[in-house]
Design a protein around this motif. Structure first.
Motif, PDB file in Angstrom:
ATOM      1  N   GLY A  90      14.041   6.172  -7.024  1.00  0.00           N
ATOM      2  CA  GLY A  90      13.122   5.763  -5.970  1.00  0.00           C
ATOM      3  C   GLY A  90      11.772   5.354  -6.522  1.00  0.00           C
ATOM      4  O   GLY A  90      11.227   4.305  -6.172  1.00  0.00           O
ATOM      5  N   ARG A  91      11.216   6.181  -7.412  1.00  0.00           N
ATOM      6  CA  ARG A  91       9.905   5.866  -7.974  1.00  0.00           C
ATOM      7  C   ARG A  91       9.977   4.669  -8.926  1.00  0.00           C
ATOM      8  O   ARG A  91       9.090   3.813  -8.920  1.00  0.00           O
ATOM      9  CB  ARG A  91       9.343   7.092  -8.697  1.00  0.00           C
ATOM     10  N   MET A  92      11.016   4.607  -9.751  1.00  0.00           N
ATOM     11  CA  MET A  92      11.123   3.475 -10.681  1.00  0.00           C
ATOM     12  C   MET A  92      11.240   2.150  -9.922  1.00  0.00           C
ATOM     13  O   MET A  92      10.628   1.146 -10.277  1.00  0.00           O
ATOM     14  CB  MET A  92      12.337   3.647 -11.600  1.00  0.00           C
ATOM     15  N   SER A  93      12.046   2.136  -8.861  1.00  0.00           N
ATOM     16  CA  SER A  93      12.205   0.896  -8.094  1.00  0.00           C
ATOM     17  C   SER A  93      10.933   0.549  -7.332  1.00  0.00           C
ATOM     18  O   SER A  93      10.607  -0.627  -7.153  1.00  0.00           O
ATOM     19  CB  SER A  93      13.386   1.010  -7.122  1.00  0.00           C
ATOM     20  N   SER A  94      10.174   1.561  -6.902  1.00  0.00           N
ATOM     21  CA  SER A  94       8.930   1.268  -6.178  1.00  0.00           C
ATOM     22  C   SER A  94       7.898   0.639  -7.101  1.00  0.00           C
ATOM     23  O   SER A  94       7.186  -0.289  -6.705  1.00  0.00           O
ATOM     24  CB  SER A  94       8.369   2.542  -5.533  1.00  0.00           C
ATOM     25  N   PHE A  95       7.796   1.119  -8.350  1.00  0.00           N
ATOM     26  CA  PHE A  95       6.889   0.478  -9.299  1.00  0.00           C
ATOM     27  C   PHE A  95       7.309  -0.968  -9.544  1.00  0.00           C
ATOM     28  O   PHE A  95       6.470  -1.872  -9.638  1.00  0.00           O
ATOM     29  CB  PHE A  95       6.877   1.246 -10.624  1.00  0.00           C
ATOM     30  N   ASN A  96       8.602  -1.195  -9.645  1.00  0.00           N
ATOM     31  CA  ASN A  96       9.105  -2.551  -9.860  1.00  0.00           C
ATOM     32  C   ASN A  96       8.801  -3.444  -8.658  1.00  0.00           C
ATOM     33  O   ASN A  96       8.348  -4.591  -8.809  1.00  0.00           O
ATOM     34  CB  ASN A  96      10.610  -2.496 -10.125  1.00  0.00           C
ATOM     35  N   HIS A  97       9.006  -2.926  -7.450  1.00  0.00           N
ATOM     36  CA  HIS A  97       8.769  -3.718  -6.232  1.00  0.00           C
ATOM     37  C   HIS A  97       7.290  -4.035  -6.040  1.00  0.00           C
ATOM     38  O   HIS A  97       6.940  -5.107  -5.550  1.00  0.00           O
ATOM     39  CB  HIS A  97       9.294  -2.973  -5.003  1.00  0.00           C
ATOM     40  N   VAL A  98       6.409  -3.103  -6.409  1.00  0.00           N
ATOM     41  CA  VAL A  98       4.974  -3.355  -6.261  1.00  0.00           C
ATOM     42  C   VAL A  98       4.563  -4.564  -7.085  1.00  0.00           C
ATOM     43  O   VAL A  98       3.801  -5.428  -6.630  1.00  0.00           O
ATOM     44  CB  VAL A  98       4.150  -2.109  -6.679  1.00  0.00           C
ATOM     45  N   GLY A  99       5.096  -4.654  -8.310  1.00  0.00           N
ATOM     46  CA  GLY A  99       4.793  -5.810  -9.142  1.00  0.00           C
ATOM     47  C   GLY A  99       5.227  -7.110  -8.504  1.00  0.00           C
ATOM     48  O   GLY A  99       4.483  -8.102  -8.498  1.00  0.00           O
ATOM     49  N   VAL A 159       0.819  -1.214   0.000  1.00  0.00           N
ATOM     50  CA  VAL A 159       0.000   0.000   0.000  1.00  0.00           C
ATOM     51  C   VAL A 159       0.852   1.263   0.000  1.00  0.00           C
ATOM     52  O   VAL A 159       0.568   2.225  -0.718  1.00  0.00           O
ATOM     53  CB  VAL A 159      -0.954  -0.007   1.217  1.00  0.00           C
ATOM     54  N   PHE A 160       1.927   1.269   0.784  1.00  0.00           N
ATOM     55  CA  PHE A 160       2.707   2.485   0.973  1.00  0.00           C
ATOM     56  C   PHE A 160       3.984   2.545   0.134  1.00  0.00           C
ATOM     57  O   PHE A 160       4.727   3.525   0.222  1.00  0.00           O
ATOM     58  CB  PHE A 160       3.073   2.649   2.457  1.00  0.00           C
ATOM     59  N   LEU A 161       4.245   1.531  -0.671  1.00  0.00           N
ATOM     60  CA  LEU A 161       5.516   1.479  -1.392  1.00  0.00           C
ATOM     61  C   LEU A 161       5.667   2.621  -2.391  1.00  0.00           C
ATOM     62  O   LEU A 161       6.751   3.202  -2.529  1.00  0.00           O
ATOM     63  CB  LEU A 161       5.644   0.132  -2.102  1.00  0.00           C
ATOM     64  N   LEU A 162       4.599   2.962  -3.105  1.00  0.00           N
ATOM     65  CA  LEU A 162       4.694   4.049  -4.084  1.00  0.00           C
ATOM     66  C   LEU A 162       4.970   5.386  -3.395  1.00  0.00           C
ATOM     67  O   LEU A 162       5.738   6.214  -3.900  1.00  0.00           O
ATOM     68  CB  LEU A 162       3.411   4.126  -4.911  1.00  0.00           C
ATOM     69  N   ALA A 163       4.359   5.598  -2.238  1.00  0.00           N
ATOM     70  CA  ALA A 163       4.648   6.816  -1.479  1.00  0.00           C
ATOM     71  C   ALA A 163       6.107   6.830  -1.038  1.00  0.00           C
ATOM     72  O   ALA A 163       6.769   7.879  -1.055  1.00  0.00           O
ATOM     73  CB  ALA A 163       3.729   6.907  -0.262  1.00  0.00           C
ATOM     74  N   GLY A 164       6.635   5.650  -0.672  1.00  0.00           N
ATOM     75  CA  GLY A 164       8.045   5.558  -0.311  1.00  0.00           C
ATOM     76  C   GLY A 164       8.942   5.900  -1.477  1.00  0.00           C
ATOM     77  O   GLY A 164       9.991   6.542  -1.309  1.00  0.00           O
ATOM     78  N   GLY A 165       8.548   5.510  -2.694  1.00  0.00           N
ATOM     79  CA  GLY A 165       9.337   5.849  -3.872  1.00  0.00           C
ATOM     80  C   GLY A 165       9.373   7.342  -4.126  1.00  0.00           C
ATOM     81  O   GLY A 165      10.419   7.899  -4.491  1.00  0.00           O
ATOM     82  N   TRP A 209       5.247   7.650 -13.035  1.00  0.00           N
ATOM     83  CA  TRP A 209       4.589   6.641 -13.862  1.00  0.00           C
ATOM     84  C   TRP A 209       4.867   6.885 -15.350  1.00  0.00           C
ATOM     85  O   TRP A 209       5.082   5.940 -16.114  1.00  0.00           O
ATOM     86  CB  TRP A 209       3.090   6.651 -13.605  1.00  0.00           C
ATOM     87  N   ALA A 210       4.866   8.156 -15.757  1.00  0.00           N
ATOM     88  CA  ALA A 210       5.174   8.472 -17.151  1.00  0.00           C
ATOM     89  C   ALA A 210       6.598   8.025 -17.503  1.00  0.00           C
ATOM     90  O   ALA A 210       6.835   7.470 -18.585  1.00  0.00           O
ATOM     91  CB  ALA A 210       5.009   9.976 -17.398  1.00  0.00           C
ATOM     92  N   GLY A 211       7.540   8.261 -16.582  1.00  0.00           N
ATOM     93  CA  GLY A 211       8.912   7.823 -16.822  1.00  0.00           C
ATOM     94  C   GLY A 211       9.032   6.313 -16.848  1.00  0.00           C
ATOM     95  O   GLY A 211       9.779   5.747 -17.663  1.00  0.00           O
ATOM     96  N   PHE A 212       8.289   5.647 -15.979  1.00  0.00           N
ATOM     97  CA  PHE A 212       8.305   4.181 -15.940  1.00  0.00           C
ATOM     98  C   PHE A 212       7.750   3.603 -17.237  1.00  0.00           C
ATOM     99  O   PHE A 212       8.342   2.707 -17.845  1.00  0.00           O
ATOM    100  CB  PHE A 212       7.473   3.711 -14.738  1.00  0.00           C
ATOM    101  N   TRP A 213       6.624   4.134 -17.701  1.00  0.00           N
ATOM    102  CA  TRP A 213       5.973   3.602 -18.896  1.00  0.00           C
ATOM    103  C   TRP A 213       6.771   3.928 -20.161  1.00  0.00           C
ATOM    104  O   TRP A 213       6.721   3.181 -21.148  1.00  0.00           O
ATOM    105  CB  TRP A 213       4.563   4.165 -19.006  1.00  0.00           C
TER     106      TRP A 213
END
Length: 405
Positions: free
Chosen positions: A345-354, A54-60, A215-219
């Motif tokens: 931080g954000r790129m790794s959080s998107f990866n970790h959520v998956g 739940v909080f991983l994206l905020a952590g990123g 998210w735009a950078g990730f996609w």
């Protein structure tokens, strides 16, 4: 190792790893000793995993806006407080499911905010040409303790009780927090760090804007979201085939707990061997090697699913562990070299959520398959899935553009 800040960070990881390796076994026996069964243990484990998702994206987002050393300080301090509370509950005989689950929730929140900062902090500590060796060294303490930790934890729990092992985990989190506080890294929004690849970007206007930009950078990075998507499938198949069905097949085809303990020990030794390999071998095609190395984790479930004799399983386990660790180090290096530091931080959080979402998915699919297939057949299917999904990702041209810089 000549960098004082990196030595401090490595020491914090080493100290924390000694407690983290013993905590799972101690927690399991604390729940069992309190009269809880599989259901109670499942609730405790879920209470730790759900807040992390739940909080991983905020952590990123925070990892890209604030001082990562400060985030890790508070994360370790929060984890220390949660484990200290668990220790007190166990020691005083009040370790019921509810309070332990509440502490697990707090610990999960700490993990959610610490994990993205951990992925990005190495770039701020060492020069770009030393990133792979630094990533390997950071994994060395945890992989070493994966071999030694369960043995030590078993002895401590048997002789002194689970409260002592849990108490040590709380102490190590607190010591690590103090060491990390001494790093005093500059927030990215305030200025660049010493690493060549750390040019900071001006932060967007708010947290939601940061998240949308992330998210735009990730996609926009095809290699990143395809790796995450395939990794989610691979992790789900791995958890189902190895983590869930491994003990069951070991009981059916081999001699149960003893054989499964040998397999897990061999796999942990392989992880340690992969770390040593990564200290010396510097492959050029980082992402391709990371994907190819991921197929190694199919070896153990494939061997057990086919019903091969135990010696063959014990040959595949360390090889799979070594390939996996090389893959993890190469992936971390690729992410750090091909993503601006202000976005890691954000790129790794998107990866970790998956990867975290793969945990319930893998277990659910295994439960659905149980009435239809035998455990061995399901385990073999999981191994095939890992190989097929990874090989399909290797056909993408974008994979071969993510190389050592």
């Amino acid at each position: 190792m000549r960098t004082p800040a990196f030595r401090r960070y490595l020491l914090a990881n080493l100290i924390s790893a000694t407690g983290s390796a013993m905590a799972p076994l101690a927690l399991a026996y604390a729940v069992i000793a309190a009269g809880g069964g599989a259901r109670a243990l499942g609730v405790v484990l879920a209470s730790n995993t759900v807040p992390t998702i739940v909080f991983l994206l905020a952590g990123g987002v925070l990892a890209d806006r604030m001082s990562r050393s400060r985030i890790l300080f508070f994360g370790n301090l929060l984890a220390a407080a949660a484990q200290a509370m668990v220790t007190m509950l166990v020691a005083t005989g009040h370790a019921t499911t509810g309070p332990i689950a509440a502490c697990g929730f707090v610990s999960g929140v700490a993990t959610a905010f610490s994990a993205p900062a951990t992925q990005g902090i190495v770039v701020q500590l060492v020069a770009a040409e030393h990133l792979q060796q630094a990533n390997a060294l950071v994994r060395l303490p945890s992989n070493t303790m994966k071999v030694l930790g369960p043995v030590v934890a078993g002895v401590v729990v048997a002789l002194a009780g689970p409260a002592w092992a849990l108490g040590w985990d709380a102490v190590t989190f607190a010591v690590a927090a103090l060491l990390l506080l001494g790093l005093r890294l500059t927030p990215l929004a305030q200025g660049p760090s010493s690493a060549p690849s750390s040019a900071p970007a001006a932060p967007p206007s708010g947290v939601l804007a940061d998240l949308r930009a992330g998210w735009a950078g990730f996609w926009s990075r095809t290699w990143l979201w395809t790796y995450t998507a395939s990794g989610t499938v691979v992790v789900a198949a791995w958890l189902a085939g190895y983590g869930l069905l491994g003990p069951i097949v070991a009981a059916e085809r081999y001699d149960g707990a003893r054989a499964w303990g040998l397999v897990q020990g061999a796999f942990a030794l392989g992880l340690l061997g992969g770390t040593v390999v990564s200290l010396r071998w510097r492959p050029y095609r980082l992402l391709a090697v990371a994907l190819a190395g991921s197929t190694g984790i199919a070896l153990t479930p494939a061997a057990m699913g086919l019903g091969l004799p135990l010696p063959y399983v014990l040959l595949g386990a360390p090889l799979g562990g070594a390939m996996l660790d090389v893959a993890v180090v190469c992936w971390s290096t690729a992410l750090q070299q091909h993503v601006p530091q202000a976005e890691i931080g954000r790129m790794s959080s998107f990866n970790h959520v998956g990867e975290l979402l793969a945990v319930p998915v893998g277990y659910l699919l295994t439960a659905l398959a149980a009435p239809l297939w035998s455990a061995s057949a399901t385990m073999l299917t999981c191994a095939i899935t890992i190989v097929v999904v990874t090989v399909l990702n290797l056909f993408l041209p974008a994979v071969y553009r993510v190389n050592r810089t």
